[in-house]
Design an enzyme around this catalytic site. Structure first.
Site, PDB file in Angstrom:
ATOM      1  N   HIS A  45      12.453   5.683  26.613  1.00 33.57           N
ATOM      2  CA  HIS A  45      11.821   5.033  25.468  1.00 33.57           C
ATOM      3  C   HIS A  45      10.798   5.976  24.824  1.00 33.57           C
ATOM      4  CE1 HIS A  45      12.768   0.922  27.279  1.00 33.57           C
ATOM      5  NE2 HIS A  45      12.765   1.688  28.354  1.00 33.57           N
ATOM      6  N   THR A  47       6.851   5.361  22.833  1.00 39.64           N
ATOM      7  CA  THR A  47       5.839   4.298  22.852  1.00 39.64           C
ATOM      8  C   THR A  47       5.386   3.832  21.482  1.00 39.64           C
ATOM      9  OG1 THR A  47       4.007   5.889  22.923  1.00 39.64           O
ATOM     10  CG2 THR A  47       4.922   5.151  25.049  1.00 39.64           C
ATOM     11  N   GLU A 109       8.700   5.673  29.659  1.00 40.21           N
ATOM     12  CA  GLU A 109       8.119   5.688  28.306  1.00 40.21           C
ATOM     13  C   GLU A 109       7.521   7.060  28.024  1.00 40.21           C
ATOM     14  OE1 GLU A 109       7.870   3.499  25.857  1.00 40.21           O
ATOM     15  OE2 GLU A 109       8.337   1.529  26.710  1.00 40.21           O
ATOM     16  N   HIS A 156      16.827   3.480  24.916  1.00 39.71           N
ATOM     17  CA  HIS A 156      16.631   2.054  24.682  1.00 39.71           C
ATOM     18  C   HIS A 156      17.569   1.569  23.578  1.00 39.71           C
ATOM     19  CE1 HIS A 156      13.416  -1.383  24.328  1.00 39.71           C
ATOM     20  NE2 HIS A 156      14.540  -1.778  24.854  1.00 39.71           N
ATOM     21  N   ASP A 166      14.439   3.671  19.577  1.00 39.98           N
ATOM     22  CA  ASP A 166      13.972   4.713  20.486  1.00 39.98           C
ATOM     23  C   ASP A 166      15.022   5.109  21.517  1.00 39.98           C
ATOM     24  OD1 ASP A 166      13.332   1.990  21.365  1.00 39.98           O
ATOM     25  OD2 ASP A 166      12.339   2.889  23.095  1.00 39.98           O
TER      26      ASP A 166
END
Length: 280
Positions: A45, A47, A109, A156, A166
């Site tokens: 991912h 953020t 992340e 993701h 993302d």
């Protein structure tokens, strides 16, 4: 009648009350053959924030991740959720036979601002090379420990293509392929199939079927609806990030055909037996 002193009786009752109930009798000497690691996937991912705000969100809100890769110099990982526990990073998601991938994945992340809308269109922020170097080290470690299958390191957007972008088109998936972490379509095979698709582009139903074979949740309607375009766009951001408008063109078809048609393994060479001729 014998009278028990009050103090002794109180102690006796208190002692009885503190005796724990017997637990289950467990024998740990046997192990079942049919079992596997809970962790099947790694989900990457970004953020959409800086490091301080990312920390606050991922430690105090309803979302979380196992690891947070900072944008500091040098970058490093915060370990926010133990790998043995579920983190809430994937949300409503699907890939192949799995739904709700929180329960079967590790979430990573990466601190990155994501994108911003400009008069010229959407502009994504690049990742620092130092972040990618750290990420590759962690991915190799996780893959080794959990025996993650090739192809099970995903973005993701792969598992939620209707609502997530993302890690976006600037995430360097090819570097992960070069590090031996994910499979990658061989350029010569793509080039060999391109002319045929330029001459005759497959129907939308072909794209939908192939995308589903690869793992995406995609409609099987034969119609180029927005949901199908979204999935095609996500596929393009990974394998053809120079153009990811969701249009099912010939180059996308060639890449998709290659990634869903693995090269068959070559048969093992036949063993030959040496024959020795004894002199008469």
């Amino acid at each position: 009648m014998k009278i028990v002193p009050l103090l002794a009786l109180t102690a006796l009752v208190a002692g009885c009350a503190t005796v724990p109930p017997p637990g289950p009798r467990l024998d740990h000497t046997l192990t079942a053959r049919a079992q596997s690691d809970r962790i099947k996937y790694i989900i990457v991912h970004y953020t959409v924030s800086d490091t301080p705000r990312s920390i606050k969100t991922l430690t105090t809100a309803d979302v979380s991740a196992h690891y947070l890769l900072t944008d500091t110099d040098p970058p490093f990982f915060y370990t926010l959720v133990d790998e043995s526990r579920q983190a809430n990073h994937a949300g409503y998601s699907s890939w192949k036979i799995y739904n709700q991938l929180n329960s079967a994945s590790i979430g990573i992340e990466i601190v990155n601002p994501g994108f911003k809308e400009t008069p010229e269109g959407r502009v994504y922020a690049p990742f620092k090379q130092s972040q990618i170097d750290q990420l590759i080290l962690l991915l190799k470690d996780i893959v080794k420990r959990h025996n993650i299958a090739p192809g099970n390191i995903l973005g993701h957007n792969d598992i939620a293509p209707q609502r997530k972008q993302d890690p976006g088109p600037l995430f360097p998936w090819k570097q992960l392929a070069d590090a031996g972490l994910i499979p990658w379509p061989e350029a010569s095979r793509v080039a060999a199939r391109l002319p045929g698709f330029q001459e005759q582009l497959p129907e939308v139903a072909w794209f939908q079927r192939k995308l589903a074979d690869h793992g995406y949740a995609v409609p099987q309607t034969g119609e180029l609806d927005q949901a199908t375009r979204n999935v095609i766009s996500v596929f393009q951001t990974k394998y053809r990030p120079a153009l990811y408008d969701g249009t099912p063109d010939a180059e996308t078809a060639a890449i998709l055909d290659v990634v869903t048609s693995p090269v068959p393994a070559l048969p093992a060479p036949a063993l030959t037996q040496e024959i020795s001729v004894e002199p008469h």
